[in-house]
Design a protein around this motif. Structure first.
Motif, short mmCIF file in Angstrom:
data_model
loop_
_atom_site.label_atom_id
_atom_site.label_comp_id
_atom_site.label_asym_id
_atom_site.label_seq_id
_atom_site.Cartn_x
_atom_site.Cartn_y
_atom_site.Cartn_z
N ALA A 194 -80.92 -36.24 -30.34
CA ALA A 194 -81.88 -35.36 -29.65
C ALA A 194 -81.65 -33.91 -30.04
O ALA A 194 -82.59 -33.14 -30.24
CB ALA A 194 -81.73 -35.53 -28.13
N ARG A 195 -80.38 -33.52 -30.20
CA ARG A 195 -80.05 -32.16 -30.64
C ARG A 195 -80.62 -31.89 -32.04
O ARG A 195 -81.22 -30.85 -32.29
CB ARG A 195 -78.54 -31.97 -30.69
N LEU A 196 -80.39 -32.83 -32.95
CA LEU A 196 -80.79 -32.64 -34.34
C LEU A 196 -82.31 -32.60 -34.49
O LEU A 196 -82.82 -32.02 -35.45
CB LEU A 196 -80.21 -33.76 -35.21
N CYS A 197 -83.01 -33.24 -33.57
CA CYS A 197 -84.48 -33.27 -33.63
C CYS A 197 -85.14 -32.13 -32.84
O CYS A 197 -86.37 -32.05 -32.81
CB CYS A 197 -85.00 -34.62 -33.12
N ASP A 198 -84.33 -31.29 -32.24
CA ASP A 198 -84.86 -30.19 -31.43
C ASP A 198 -84.67 -28.87 -32.18
O ASP A 198 -83.55 -28.32 -32.21
CB ASP A 198 -84.12 -30.13 -30.09
N PRO A 199 -85.72 -28.33 -32.80
CA PRO A 199 -85.59 -27.06 -33.55
C PRO A 199 -85.08 -25.92 -32.69
O PRO A 199 -84.36 -25.05 -33.16
CB PRO A 199 -87.01 -26.79 -34.05
N GLY A 200 -85.45 -25.93 -31.41
CA GLY A 200 -85.00 -24.88 -30.51
C GLY A 200 -83.49 -24.87 -30.37
O GLY A 200 -82.85 -23.80 -30.39
N PHE A 201 -82.88 -26.06 -30.25
CA PHE A 201 -81.42 -26.14 -30.13
C PHE A 201 -80.76 -25.83 -31.47
O PHE A 201 -79.72 -25.15 -31.52
CB PHE A 201 -80.99 -27.53 -29.66
N VAL A 202 -81.34 -26.32 -32.56
CA VAL A 202 -80.74 -26.10 -33.89
C VAL A 202 -80.59 -24.62 -34.17
O VAL A 202 -79.55 -24.16 -34.67
CB VAL A 202 -81.62 -26.77 -34.98
N HIS A 203 -81.62 -23.84 -33.85
CA HIS A 203 -81.61 -22.41 -34.17
C HIS A 203 -81.27 -21.54 -32.96
O HIS A 203 -81.42 -20.32 -33.03
CB HIS A 203 -82.98 -21.99 -34.71
N SER A 204 -80.80 -22.15 -31.87
CA SER A 204 -80.53 -21.37 -30.65
C SER A 204 -79.41 -20.35 -30.85
O SER A 204 -79.38 -19.32 -30.17
CB SER A 204 -80.18 -22.31 -29.49
N ALA A 205 -78.51 -20.61 -31.80
CA ALA A 205 -77.42 -19.66 -32.06
C ALA A 205 -77.95 -18.34 -32.59
O ALA A 205 -77.28 -17.30 -32.48
CB ALA A 205 -76.42 -20.27 -33.04
N LEU A 206 -79.15 -18.36 -33.16
CA LEU A 206 -79.73 -17.13 -33.72
C LEU A 206 -80.06 -16.12 -32.63
O LEU A 206 -80.14 -14.91 -32.90
CB LEU A 206 -81.01 -17.46 -34.50
N ARG A 207 -80.26 -16.58 -31.40
CA ARG A 207 -80.67 -15.69 -30.32
C ARG A 207 -79.56 -14.70 -29.93
O ARG A 207 -79.83 -13.64 -29.39
CB ARG A 207 -81.08 -16.50 -29.09
N SER A 208 -78.32 -15.06 -30.20
CA SER A 208 -77.19 -14.24 -29.74
C SER A 208 -76.87 -13.08 -30.67
O SER A 208 -76.13 -12.17 -30.30
CB SER A 208 -75.93 -15.12 -29.58
N SER A 209 -77.40 -13.08 -31.89
CA SER A 209 -77.07 -12.03 -32.86
C SER A 209 -78.28 -11.11 -33.09
O SER A 209 -79.39 -11.59 -33.32
CB SER A 209 -76.63 -12.65 -34.18
N PRO A 210 -78.05 -9.80 -33.09
CA PRO A 210 -79.17 -8.86 -33.32
C PRO A 210 -79.55 -8.71 -34.80
O PRO A 210 -80.55 -8.08 -35.11
CB PRO A 210 -78.62 -7.54 -32.77
N ASP A 211 -78.72 -9.27 -35.69
CA ASP A 211 -78.96 -9.10 -37.13
C ASP A 211 -79.70 -10.27 -37.76
O ASP A 211 -79.92 -10.27 -38.97
CB ASP A 211 -77.61 -8.92 -37.86
N THR A 212 -80.09 -11.25 -36.98
CA THR A 212 -80.77 -12.41 -37.54
C THR A 212 -82.26 -12.12 -37.72
O THR A 212 -82.81 -11.20 -37.09
CB THR A 212 -80.60 -13.64 -36.62
N ASN A 213 -82.89 -12.90 -38.57
CA ASN A 213 -84.34 -12.75 -38.78
C ASN A 213 -85.11 -13.04 -37.50
O ASN A 213 -86.20 -12.48 -37.28
CB ASN A 213 -84.81 -13.68 -39.90
N TYR A 214 -84.55 -13.91 -36.66
CA TYR A 214 -85.19 -14.19 -35.37
C TYR A 214 -85.28 -12.91 -34.53
O TYR A 214 -86.35 -12.57 -34.00
CB TYR A 214 -84.40 -15.26 -34.61
N SER A 215 -84.16 -12.19 -34.42
CA SER A 215 -84.13 -10.96 -33.62
C SER A 215 -85.06 -9.89 -34.20
O SER A 215 -85.75 -9.19 -33.46
CB SER A 215 -82.70 -10.43 -33.53
N LYS A 216 -85.07 -9.78 -35.53
CA LYS A 216 -85.91 -8.77 -36.18
C LYS A 216 -87.39 -9.08 -35.98
O LYS A 216 -88.19 -8.18 -35.69
CB LYS A 216 -85.57 -8.72 -37.67
#
Length: 421
Positions: free
Chosen positions: A16-38
């Motif tokens: 279920a984790r591997l099939c959930d894009p939100g969980f896969v990329h959730s670590a990106l939310r914690s860093s201000p330097d990621t493309n997600y934050s930008k």
């Protein structure tokens, strides 16, 4: 709770984790330097400041561009539920300007609960889009245009891109264009009139480093202590997994993955296979789980073809290999048949076939490109007299003989080099 039941639950949680894009990329939310934050900052500021913007997300397929866009949209819809309208287009489907304007009009009507006319002309749809941009701007509502395969929109006369970007020059409009492309030069494909209206913002999605991949694997496979699984199982599972991550073999596995494809989608496919190879008796992942998954990922098309061969076709391949071991520089179907008859006479096997049947099997191997003609000079010769050569290595042939469940024991003996040295 039985071990098998716990293993099944753990396997389901990991899948279920591997099939959930939100969980896969959730670590990106914690860093201000990621493309997600930008990207989130760019779009959020466009919404709050009521301004127009455009940005390109560039990187290889499978690196997470679409997943990052979906995460940003999901967060912004929670923060601004009534201030966003999303229009999605794909260059594979909507690169034609008339088709694209019609699809934009259809989605705008659907989003704002208006009736859509299928009979409207392209000019009518374009005028409707410009009117909607103005009306949404006056209502402080931002329209987000997500253009996947952006480079395909940049072909031809680029009327759609020009119309959108030109309409966004108005003070009353409020829109953001987000283009996704695997071509790093996508912005260079734009015409001068389109480029002058583009904001030239680009976010590059570079291939992951070894440390990035290792952190992603740990994020996806390490179990949280507040999981529904038993606490003792989670402790033992995480402890074993940590030991695997510190092993040199595991680093070699990750290096092999990086050499082939370091994109997030490929890592997810690898981990999904790893979870499928979980030992259901113990309920834990082992080094063998990772090695088996890597082996499955590295499977070659020739190996798949070799596993489907008949016994006679295996005999022909082994005979060709024996002829090459005897340092016979040139051989043809006739030479192979002589070697095949000698084997039958020596071992008295029941696998004896007529020459016509053998020739059909020989032609089938040619069609599968497991063997080929040695040169092109003998095109006018009959097939049975033209020189041939093997296109598979001895290792591949040995592996196919082991994996083929119908392979006779005598073929394994024949392939043993030491027996015939």
């Amino acid at each position: 709770m039985a071990a098998a039941s716990v293993a099944s639950q753990a396997q389901a949680v990991l899948r279920a984790r591997l099939c959930d894009p939100g969980f896969v990329h959730s670590a990106l939310r914690s860093s201000p330097d990621t493309n997600y934050s930008k990207l989130k900052y760019l779009v959020a500021s466009s919404i709050s400041e009521a301004c127009n913007n455009s940005v390109l997300l560039l990187g290889p397929r499978g690196c997470g561009k679409a997943a990052v866009v979906d995460m940003v949209l999901e967060d912004l819809k929670k923060e601004h539920p009534d201030a966003i309208s999303v229009i999605r287009l794909n260059g594979m489907l909507h690169s034609d300007d008339n088709c694209a304007t019609k699809e934009i009009a259809r989605q705008l009507c659907l989003e704002h609960q208006l009736s859509f006319s299928k009979m409207a002309s392209s000019d009518d749809n374009t005028e409707f889009i410009i009117d909607m941009l103005r009306e949404c701007g006056l209502a402080h509502k931002t329209i987000l245009f997500i253009l996947e395969e952006f480079d395909l929109f940049a072909q031809g006369k680029q009327r759609l891109l020009y119309s959108l970007l030109d309409a966004m020059q108005s003070l009353t409009s409020q829109a953001v264009v987000i283009g996704l492309s695997c071509r790093l030069d996508a912005d260079q494909l734009l015409e001068k009139r389109v480029r002058s209206r583009f904001s030239h913002r680009k976010l590059l999605f570079v291939p992951s480093s070894l440390d990035d991949i290792k952190r992603l694997v740990e994020h996806l496979l390490i179990m949280a202590k507040d999981s529904s699984l038993p606490a003792k199982y989670i402790t033992d599972y995480n402890s074993r997994l940590t030991n695997i991550f510190s092993d040199k073999k595991f680093k070699g596995i990750l290096n092999s993955l990086m050499d082939a494809d370091a994109t997030t989608s490929n890592i997810l496919r690898f981990l999904f296979r790893t979870v499928s190879y979980m030992d259901m008796e113990s309920g834990f992942l082992s080094m063998e789980s990772f090695l088996n998954a890597l082996s499955a990922m590295q499977r070659q098309p020739k190996m798949d073809s070799l596993q489907d061969l008949s016994i006679l076709e295996l005999y022909i391949l082994v005979c060709m290999h024996r002829l090459e071991d005897k340092e016979q520089s040139s051989y043809n179907f006739t030479s192979i048949m002589k070697e095949y008859r000698s084997i039958q006479d020596a071992y008295k096997t029941s696998d004896k076939y007529a020459s016509t049947v053998c020739f059909r099997a020989f032609e089938h191997l040619l069609d599968r490109e497991l063997i080929s003609f040695g040169d092109i000079r003998g095109r006018n010769q009959a097939l049975e007299y033209r020189p041939v050569k093997l296109l598979i290595s001895s290792r591949e042939l040995a592996q196919s003989l082991k994996l083929n469940t119908t392979c006779p024991a005598v073929l394994q003996k024949l392939f043993d080099r030491e027996r015939y040295m």
